[in-house]
Design a protein around this motif. Sequence first.
Motif, PDB file in Angstrom:
ATOM      1  N   ARG A 112       0.877  -1.178   0.000  1.00  0.00           N
ATOM      2  CA  ARG A 112       0.000   0.000   0.000  1.00  0.00           C
ATOM      3  C   ARG A 112       0.907   1.217   0.000  1.00  0.00           C
ATOM      4  NH1 ARG A 112      -2.754   4.195   0.200  1.00  0.00           N
ATOM      5  NH2 ARG A 112      -4.923   4.282   0.937  1.00  0.00           N
ATOM      6  N   LEU A 113       0.784   2.072  -1.021  1.00  0.00           N
ATOM      7  CA  LEU A 113       1.659   3.225  -1.135  1.00  0.00           C
ATOM      8  C   LEU A 113       1.434   4.194   0.020  1.00  0.00           C
ATOM      9  CD1 LEU A 113       1.397   3.866  -4.978  1.00  0.00           C
ATOM     10  CD2 LEU A 113       3.396   2.998  -3.732  1.00  0.00           C
ATOM     11  N   PHE A 114       2.511   4.586   0.652  1.00  0.00           N
ATOM     12  CA  PHE A 114       2.460   5.466   1.814  1.00  0.00           C
ATOM     13  C   PHE A 114       2.125   6.903   1.401  1.00  0.00           C
ATOM     14  CE2 PHE A 114       4.775   8.588   4.466  1.00  0.00           C
ATOM     15  CZ  PHE A 114       4.126   8.380   5.667  1.00  0.00           C
ATOM     16  N   GLY A 115       1.248   7.532   2.186  1.00  0.00           N
ATOM     17  CA  GLY A 115       1.017   8.967   2.040  1.00  0.00           C
ATOM     18  C   GLY A 115       0.067   9.389   0.948  1.00  0.00           C
ATOM     19  N   ILE A 116      -0.506   8.437   0.204  1.00  0.00           N
ATOM     20  CA  ILE A 116      -1.443   8.811  -0.844  1.00  0.00           C
ATOM     21  C   ILE A 116      -2.730   7.994  -0.708  1.00  0.00           C
ATOM     22  CG2 ILE A 116       0.525   9.233  -2.358  1.00  0.00           C
ATOM     23  CD1 ILE A 116      -0.537   6.929  -4.129  1.00  0.00           C
ATOM     24  N   ASP A 117      -3.797   8.492  -1.307  1.00  0.00           N
ATOM     25  CA  ASP A 117      -5.076   7.787  -1.295  1.00  0.00           C
ATOM     26  C   ASP A 117      -5.726   7.981  -2.658  1.00  0.00           C
ATOM     27  OD1 ASP A 117      -6.954   6.177  -0.116  1.00  0.00           O
ATOM     28  OD2 ASP A 117      -7.984   7.788   0.963  1.00  0.00           O
ATOM     29  N   ALA A 118      -5.997   6.894  -3.352  1.00  0.00           N
ATOM     30  CA  ALA A 118      -6.600   6.948  -4.689  1.00  0.00           C
ATOM     31  C   ALA A 118      -8.021   6.405  -4.632  1.00  0.00           C
ATOM     32  CB  ALA A 118      -5.765   6.131  -5.668  1.00  0.00           C
ATOM     33  N   PRO A 119      -8.860   6.772  -5.593  1.00  0.00           N
ATOM     34  CA  PRO A 119     -10.213   6.225  -5.627  1.00  0.00           C
ATOM     35  C   PRO A 119     -10.188   4.704  -5.687  1.00  0.00           C
ATOM     36  CG  PRO A 119     -10.002   8.050  -7.171  1.00  0.00           C
ATOM     37  CD  PRO A 119      -8.617   7.722  -6.694  1.00  0.00           C
ATOM     38  N   GLU A 120     -11.177   4.078  -5.075  1.00  0.00           N
ATOM     39  CA  GLU A 120     -11.305   2.630  -5.156  1.00  0.00           C
ATOM     40  C   GLU A 120     -11.599   2.236  -6.603  1.00  0.00           C
ATOM     41  OE1 GLU A 120     -10.870   0.454  -2.400  1.00  0.00           O
ATOM     42  OE2 GLU A 120     -10.033   2.360  -1.735  1.00  0.00           O
ATOM     43  N   GLY A 157      -2.685  14.238 -10.485  1.00  0.00           N
ATOM     44  CA  GLY A 157      -4.106  14.182 -10.182  1.00  0.00           C
ATOM     45  C   GLY A 157      -4.710  12.799 -10.215  1.00  0.00           C
ATOM     46  N   LEU A 158      -3.888  11.771 -10.040  1.00  0.00           N
ATOM     47  CA  LEU A 158      -4.390  10.400 -10.030  1.00  0.00           C
ATOM     48  C   LEU A 158      -4.633   9.883  -8.615  1.00  0.00           C
ATOM     49  CD1 LEU A 158      -2.078   8.889 -12.793  1.00  0.00           C
ATOM     50  CD2 LEU A 158      -4.427   9.690 -13.024  1.00  0.00           C
ATOM     51  N   ALA A 159      -4.205  10.651  -7.632  1.00  0.00           N
ATOM     52  CA  ALA A 159      -4.394  10.279  -6.223  1.00  0.00           C
ATOM     53  C   ALA A 159      -4.335  11.556  -5.391  1.00  0.00           C
ATOM     54  CB  ALA A 159      -3.310   9.293  -5.768  1.00  0.00           C
ATOM     55  N   PHE A 160      -4.696  11.423  -4.126  1.00  0.00           N
ATOM     56  CA  PHE A 160      -4.707  12.556  -3.210  1.00  0.00           C
ATOM     57  C   PHE A 160      -3.693  12.336  -2.089  1.00  0.00           C
ATOM     58  CE2 PHE A 160      -8.954  12.016  -4.979  1.00  0.00           C
ATOM     59  CZ  PHE A 160      -9.184  13.277  -5.536  1.00  0.00           C
ATOM     60  N   ALA A 161      -3.255  13.434  -1.488  1.00  0.00           N
ATOM     61  CA  ALA A 161      -2.394  13.328  -0.311  1.00  0.00           C
ATOM     62  C   ALA A 161      -3.243  12.752   0.825  1.00  0.00           C
ATOM     63  CB  ALA A 161      -1.853  14.694   0.072  1.00  0.00           C
ATOM     64  N   TYR A 162      -2.731  11.716   1.483  1.00  0.00           N
ATOM     65  CA  TYR A 162      -3.467  11.081   2.579  1.00  0.00           C
ATOM     66  C   TYR A 162      -3.060  11.785   3.869  1.00  0.00           C
ATOM     67  CZ  TYR A 162      -6.238   7.063   4.159  1.00  0.00           C
ATOM     68  OH  TYR A 162      -7.240   6.247   4.650  1.00  0.00           O
ATOM     69  N   ARG A 163      -3.686  12.926   4.134  1.00  0.00           N
ATOM     70  CA  ARG A 163      -3.275  13.803   5.229  1.00  0.00           C
ATOM     71  C   ARG A 163      -3.374  13.150   6.602  1.00  0.00           C
ATOM     72  NH1 ARG A 163      -5.111  16.963   1.174  1.00  0.00           N
ATOM     73  NH2 ARG A 163      -4.236  19.059   0.912  1.00  0.00           N
ATOM     74  N   ARG A 164      -4.212  12.155   6.717  1.00  0.00           N
ATOM     75  CA  ARG A 164      -4.354  11.461   8.002  1.00  0.00           C
ATOM     76  C   ARG A 164      -3.042  10.827   8.432  1.00  0.00           C
ATOM     77  NH1 ARG A 164      -8.293   6.192   8.889  1.00  0.00           N
ATOM     78  NH2 ARG A 164      -7.566   5.642  10.993  1.00  0.00           N
ATOM     79  N   PHE A 165      -2.220  10.444   7.459  1.00  0.00           N
ATOM     80  CA  PHE A 165      -0.986   9.733   7.769  1.00  0.00           C
ATOM     81  C   PHE A 165       0.283  10.489   7.381  1.00  0.00           C
ATOM     82  CE2 PHE A 165      -4.242   6.443   7.083  1.00  0.00           C
ATOM     83  CZ  PHE A 165      -4.192   5.797   8.300  1.00  0.00           C
ATOM     84  N   SER A 166       0.166  11.454   6.489  1.00  0.00           N
ATOM     85  CA  SER A 166       1.381  12.129   6.029  1.00  0.00           C
ATOM     86  C   SER A 166       1.055  13.471   5.381  1.00  0.00           C
ATOM     87  CB  SER A 166       2.116  11.240   5.021  1.00  0.00           C
ATOM     88  OG  SER A 166       3.187  11.935   4.409  1.00  0.00           O
TER      89      SER A 166
END
Length: 219
Positions: free
Chosen positions: A43-51, A115-124
Amino acid sequence: MLTMCLLAAVLSAPDAAVAKAAVSGPVRVIDGDTLDIGGTRVRLFGIDAPEADQTCRTEQGQVWACGAWVTDQVRTRFGGRQAVCEPITTDRYGRVVARCSVRGEDVGQSLVSDGLAFAYRRFSQDYVLAEKGAAVRDMGLHASRVQNPSQFRQTRAVGRIPENRACVIKGNISRAGAKIYHVPGQRDYERTGIRPETGERWFCSVTEARAAGWRAAKR
């Protein structure tokens, strides 16, 4: 006693080293932020992409399969290429959470910048500026109305997250009536929901699932 403690420390050291050892190998894309690297689910750290099954809306209100689009874009860009990943932790699904690079390019940075994923601010906070830059330029997903991936997961989470952490095997029943169990780490584990009212159930072990008449998922 001191000697025994030192020996125990030495024997346990290799396990700690393995846990933090770099993961490398060819990339097989699972979805926008999950990869198989040489057989290891990452699981890529620090990013979140649509399911993969998530949809978005254009500014004109048209629904489109943005999750599948992102998966295809990531597969085109990185599929089959050699990656090196630096493990950071392990998530509740048993996946290695890692920062990965391909030929020196930070995969997470690349996906967020385009623009293919978002910063996963909860973790990074590592990719927040990259996300802001992509939003300003209306890159990728930022040109549409997209639900935050974590909110999307929450809306469909009923029956997908085990209440008892000791019983995490999902006993699913297919439309054809086949009883199939999924264990953490398998391809369809996360997206499989358990509906007890239809006869589906959670299992605490593979032995228990098999004894009840369920067979293992193929992938």
